[in-house]
Design a protein around this motif. Structure first.
Motif, PDB file in Angstrom:
ATOM      1  N   ASP A   1      -5.592  -1.989  -8.150  1.00  0.00           N
ATOM      2  CA  ASP A   1      -5.418  -0.960  -7.133  1.00  0.00           C
ATOM      3  C   ASP A   1      -6.772  -0.609  -6.538  1.00  0.00           C
ATOM      4  OD1 ASP A   1      -2.688  -0.809  -7.514  1.00  0.00           O
ATOM      5  OD2 ASP A   1      -2.829   0.806  -8.990  1.00  0.00           O
TER       6      ASP A   1
ATOM      7  N   LEU B   1      -3.814   3.829  -0.970  1.00  0.00           N
ATOM      8  CA  LEU B   1      -3.915   3.046  -2.197  1.00  0.00           C
ATOM      9  C   LEU B   1      -3.322   1.665  -1.953  1.00  0.00           C
ATOM     10  CD1 LEU B   1      -4.679   3.125  -5.221  1.00  0.00           C
ATOM     11  CD2 LEU B   1      -2.313   3.765  -5.672  1.00  0.00           C
TER      12      LEU B   1
ATOM     13  N   TYR C   1       0.838  -1.183   0.000  1.00  0.00           N
ATOM     14  CA  TYR C   1       0.000   0.000   0.000  1.00  0.00           C
ATOM     15  C   TYR C   1       0.876   1.236   0.000  1.00  0.00           C
ATOM     16  CZ  TYR C   1       0.369   0.750   5.127  1.00  0.00           C
ATOM     17  OH  TYR C   1       0.812   0.989   6.402  1.00  0.00           O
TER      18      TYR C   1
ATOM     19  N   LYS D   1      -8.547   1.957  -3.796  1.00  0.00           N
ATOM     20  CA  LYS D   1      -8.334   3.202  -3.065  1.00  0.00           C
ATOM     21  C   LYS D   1      -9.384   3.294  -1.959  1.00  0.00           C
ATOM     22  CE  LYS D   1      -7.443   6.854  -5.525  1.00  0.00           C
ATOM     23  NZ  LYS D   1      -7.575   8.072  -6.355  1.00  0.00           N
TER      24      LYS D   1
END
Length: 156
Positions: free
Chosen positions: A32, A21, A10, A34
């Motif tokens: 990915d 992220l 991350y 978020k």
């Protein structure tokens, strides 16, 4: 859903990001994810709270200082976007000077924008664009002069 066993790393930029992220690997593919937080302070507290748990799971934490170009990438993109949109609006208003709106089936916001552009001209659009671009350029220079840190936590 985010499973801790699938997380590879991350990233987080303290003082800048209001999100963390996560890079997730599942079935050979990476994605990915978020996680957004209310603001920068809440994101920093969340990152500090998960930091020890990830350390116990075998993740290594690194603080990487960004280069001037990396730090200025986001403000530069914003500056470019504002310049392009401002140039398009200014050019459109300039080209419409002295013309009549002939289409009777136009939306209300188009008629309002057209009436505004006819009454004030193109100069306020040009001045507004220049002012916003100059402010954004100061932001770019400030970021380049003082690059920030990025926290990268990677599984080993």
């Amino acid at each position: 859903m985010l499973e801790i066993n699938n997380i590879d790393k991350y990233e987080f930029e303290p003082g800048i990001d209001s999100y963390i992220l996560f890079t997730v690997a599942k079935n050979g593919a990476t994605a990915d994810i978020k996680i957004e937080f209310q603001n920068v302070v809440v994101a920093e507290k969340a990152e500090k709270s998960i930091q020890n748990q990830f350390k116990q799971l075998g993740f290594k934490r690194e603080e990487v200082k960004l280069t001037a170009m990396q730090a200025a990438a986001s403000p530069a993109k914003t500056t470019l976007g504002i310049a392009i949109i401002g140039a398009l609006l200014t050019g459109y208003v300039y080209s419409q000077q002295g013309q009549e709106l002939t289409n009777t089936r136009t939306k209300a916001f188009v008629k309002l924008f057209y009436a505004l552009s006819q009454s004030v001209g193109y100069m306020p659009f040009l001045i507004g664009t220049v002012v916003l671009v100059v402010i954004c350029l100061f932001w770019v220079v400030k970021r380049m002069a003082n690059p920030h840190f990025k926290v990268v936590v990677v599984k080993y």
